[in-house]
Design an enzyme around this catalytic site. Structure first.
Site, short mmCIF file in Angstrom:
data_model
loop_
_atom_site.label_atom_id
_atom_site.label_comp_id
_atom_site.label_asym_id
_atom_site.label_seq_id
_atom_site.Cartn_x
_atom_site.Cartn_y
_atom_site.Cartn_z
N SER A 144 0.88 -1.18 0.00
CA SER A 144 0.00 0.00 0.00
C SER A 144 0.91 1.22 0.00
O SER A 144 2.10 1.11 0.36
CB SER A 144 -0.85 -0.01 1.28
N TYR A 157 -2.03 -0.63 10.57
CA TYR A 157 -2.06 -0.94 9.13
C TYR A 157 -0.76 -0.49 8.47
O TYR A 157 -0.17 -1.22 7.65
CB TYR A 157 -3.26 -0.22 8.49
P1 NAD Z 1 -11.55 -6.22 0.17
O1 NAD Z 1 -12.01 -6.17 1.58
O2 NAD Z 1 -12.48 -5.87 -0.91
O3 NAD Z 1 -10.91 -7.64 -0.17
C1 NAD Z 1 -10.09 -8.32 0.76
C2 NAD Z 1 -10.24 -9.81 0.50
O4 NAD Z 1 -9.36 -10.50 1.42
C3 NAD Z 1 -11.65 -10.33 0.77
O5 NAD Z 1 -12.06 -11.19 -0.28
C4 NAD Z 1 -11.53 -11.07 2.10
O6 NAD Z 1 -12.47 -12.13 2.25
C5 NAD Z 1 -10.09 -11.56 2.00
N1 NAD Z 1 -9.51 -11.91 3.30
C6 NAD Z 1 -9.56 -11.20 4.44
N2 NAD Z 1 -8.94 -11.86 5.43
C7 NAD Z 1 -8.48 -13.01 4.88
C8 NAD Z 1 -7.76 -14.11 5.39
N3 NAD Z 1 -7.41 -14.18 6.69
N4 NAD Z 1 -7.42 -15.11 4.56
C9 NAD Z 1 -7.79 -15.07 3.24
N5 NAD Z 1 -8.50 -14.06 2.71
C10 NAD Z 1 -8.83 -13.05 3.52
O7 NAD Z 1 -10.28 -5.23 0.15
P2 NAD Z 1 -9.34 -4.71 -1.02
O8 NAD Z 1 -9.39 -3.25 -0.98
O9 NAD Z 1 -9.59 -5.43 -2.29
O10 NAD Z 1 -7.93 -5.12 -0.41
C11 NAD Z 1 -7.08 -6.09 -0.99
C12 NAD Z 1 -5.65 -5.78 -0.58
O11 NAD Z 1 -5.29 -4.49 -1.09
C13 NAD Z 1 -5.43 -5.71 0.94
O12 NAD Z 1 -4.18 -6.30 1.25
C14 NAD Z 1 -5.39 -4.22 1.20
O13 NAD Z 1 -4.67 -3.90 2.38
C15 NAD Z 1 -4.72 -3.73 -0.06
N6 NAD Z 1 -4.91 -2.32 -0.36
C16 NAD Z 1 -6.16 -1.82 -0.52
C17 NAD Z 1 -6.31 -0.46 -0.81
C18 NAD Z 1 -7.65 0.16 -0.99
O14 NAD Z 1 -7.73 1.41 -0.96
N7 NAD Z 1 -8.71 -0.60 -1.21
C19 NAD Z 1 -5.17 0.37 -0.92
C20 NAD Z 1 -3.92 -0.20 -0.75
C21 NAD Z 1 -3.79 -1.53 -0.47
#
Ligand code: NAD
Length: 253
Positions: A144, A157
């Protein structure tokens, strides 16, 4: 466009958001994909979307906090497709963004690190064994912009994502001569369930997030997935140990 024809990929956290978009992008590029998550219903939807578009996919139930389950996820991929060329360690949780460090709950730190750091550790251990035996592979860890800069009321985080960048760089050095490439991506606010949940908890965040990004908008999951697919593919064959920023200009400020 990335070409993953004949290759096999796995994506954790692929039932939603960036993980689902990455699984779909890899499948469109020609890979057979293991869709891994803790949410079987929505994981099955990702699998259906891939198959309906003419691709190949299976679902693996995998809580990345558990080493036995990450090993089973890799074993299921091998059982179905016989190899593992690319792995996207994307599963992650946000924790809470509403307290400064001295007010934040200790168990929130443990919960965030268990998924965001230990989960990546568990996945990499399982994936590296196979990729080393094969003599090649590409791993992309989901960091991130919070892995590069600070963010208010987000110490847990931010710590977890700085750790993801660190683990990526160290592992890239460990395996640079073994045919393995290990990179991270660093998105800024991306329009997924994670961001929508934060906005629901505090509606003021919608304007704050857009204003923080020089391009004036959130990223889309597809924009992040395109970079993930590129890093998984041979198009990025000289790239390892890199933390690729996808942020609409946020860290350029
Ligand atoms: P999201 O909540 O839409 O998706 C997260 C997914 O991870 C879900 O399908 C959930 O069921 C799964 N998950 C959660 N805990 C888990 C576990 N213990 N084992 C297996 N699966 C698990 O969120 P997103 O925004 O798509 O996030 C995906 C990644 O991107 C994360 O690592 C997040 O930190 C990172 N990220 C997101 C953003 C943002 O702004 N959305 C920005 C930077 C980084």
């Amino acid at each position: 466009m990335a070409d993953m024809s004949g290759k096999v990929a796995l994506v954790t956290g692929a039932a939603h958001g960036i993980g689902r978009a990455s699984a779909l992008a890899l499948a469109r590029a020609g890979a057979a994909v293991c869709v891994a998550d803790i949410d079987p219903a929505d994981g099955a939807k990702t699998v259906s979307q891939i198959i309906d578009a003419g691709g190949r996919a299976i679902y693996a139930q995998c809580d990345v906090r558990r080493a036995d389950e990450t090993r089973a996820m890799v074993a299921a991929t091998l059982a179905e497709y016989g190899r593992l060329d690319a792995a996207v360690n994307n599963a992650g949780i946000a924790g809470s963004f509403d307290h400064r460090l001295h007010e934040a709950a200790d168990d929130m730190l443990d919960a965030v690190l268990a998924v965001n750091l230990r989960g990546v550790w568990n996945c990499m251990k399982a994936e590296l064994d196979v990729m080393l035996a094969q003599g090649g592979g590409a791993i992309v860890n989901m960091a991130s912009v919070a892995g590069l800069i600070g963010a208010p009321k987000a110490a847990a985080y931010t710590a977890s994502k700085h750790a993801v960048v660190g683990i990526t760089k160290s592992a890239a050095l460990d395996y640079a001569r073994a045919g393995l490439r290990i990179n991270a991506v660093c998105p800024a606010y991306t329009d997924t369930r994670m961001v929508q949940a934060a906005v629901t908890a505090d509606p003021r965040l919608a304007a704050i997030m857009s204003k923080a990004i020089p391009m004036g908008r959130l990223g889309t999951a597809d924009e992040i997935a395109a970079a993930v697919a590129w890093l998984c593919s041979d198009k990025s064959s000289f790239v390892t140990g890199h933390a690729l920023v996808l942020d609409g200009g946020l860290v350029a400020i």
